[in-house]
Design an enzyme around this catalytic site. Sequence first.
Site, PDB file in Angstrom:
ATOM      1  N   TYR A  53      -4.165  -7.676  12.675  1.00  0.00           N
ATOM      2  CA  TYR A  53      -5.456  -7.063  12.385  1.00  0.00           C
ATOM      3  C   TYR A  53      -6.406  -7.183  13.572  1.00  0.00           C
ATOM      4  CZ  TYR A  53      -3.698  -7.659   7.578  1.00  0.00           C
ATOM      5  OH  TYR A  53      -2.928  -7.645   6.434  1.00  0.00           O
ATOM      6  N   HIS A  74       5.304 -10.937   7.998  1.00  0.00           N
ATOM      7  CA  HIS A  74       4.517  -9.714   7.949  1.00  0.00           C
ATOM      8  C   HIS A  74       5.400  -8.496   8.206  1.00  0.00           C
ATOM      9  CE1 HIS A  74       0.320  -7.845   9.026  1.00  0.00           C
ATOM     10  NE2 HIS A  74       0.862  -7.349   7.928  1.00  0.00           N
TER      11      HIS A  74
END
Length: 329
Positions: free
Chosen positions: A58, A143
């Site tokens: 992010y 992830h």
Amino acid sequence: MVRTLALPRRPAVRLTELALGASQAGNLYRAITNEEFASAVDTAWDAGVRYYDTAPHYGLGLSERRLGAALRHRPRDEYVVSTKVGRLLVPTPEDAYRRDPEGFDVPASHRRVWDFSRDGVRRSIEASLERTGLDRFDVVYLHDPDDHWEQAATEAIPALVELRDQGVVRAIGAGMNQSAMLARFVRETDVDVVMCAGRYTLLEQGAADDLLPVAANRRVGVVIAGVYNSGLLSRDRPPDEARYDYRQAPPELVERARRIAALCGTYGVTLPQAALAFVRRHPAVVSTVVGVRDGSQVTDAVRRSEAAVPDEVWDALVAAGLLAAPPSG
């Protein structure tokens, strides 16, 4: 008040039913200020939210840095932070004049390198600890290991188990935009919790067929992210240009969402309120992550989460063919 639920296999790890997702702290789609995100954390804290989720992906580390700064003066034992591994950030100063090509409004000063090796997991966590300034993480997810099952299952998960045994992390799992492989992680590896994004919502209930039953059976907690399907379910009446799975929503899905909204409205319930209430009804779900950028969005999320939704809404949606299966109560 926001409720707190314990992970079935790790009862010492307690997640608030509503969690703050920090992808927008990484300038997802557009830039925000440090002050805007700090106000989001402050407002969430005041509302009782104690679970915060981030990732190196992010904003190329910006989300982790901002979240760490916003939590720095909070009592460490009073909140839970999850981050993710699988993408190492490699410096590319020669490209810093460009913008990140993966949807975050930040300089492309690093590139993401897939790495689910034991060494990669450890390096990723060390770097995340440095960026956040935290002394530990409560939950660490793999992830998006969609194309890396073998390495993820045979190297990354055992590495996380070691770190859990050492007390560096308290719970481990995987986070993905699909449910089938998450179900496989639950069946075949020693995970405590998984994060499923977008596959168990008012528009889609695929996870009800594979992930949620096996998670409930094996006492693995499920965190639901993407509850609004990237935005399509986030407004009382979805606009034509709404996003779905990070892209422009197809017209037929926009129309379906509007039909759901209209039916919910006959019971005095908004579409976002129903979206949050629906996922919480399943007994395997321990938390719902909502991405926010400032305090006003947190206030909206808390109000929506606290709204009472009558059971008749779900029956009506099923009867109208707008809900594939009734939610479990």
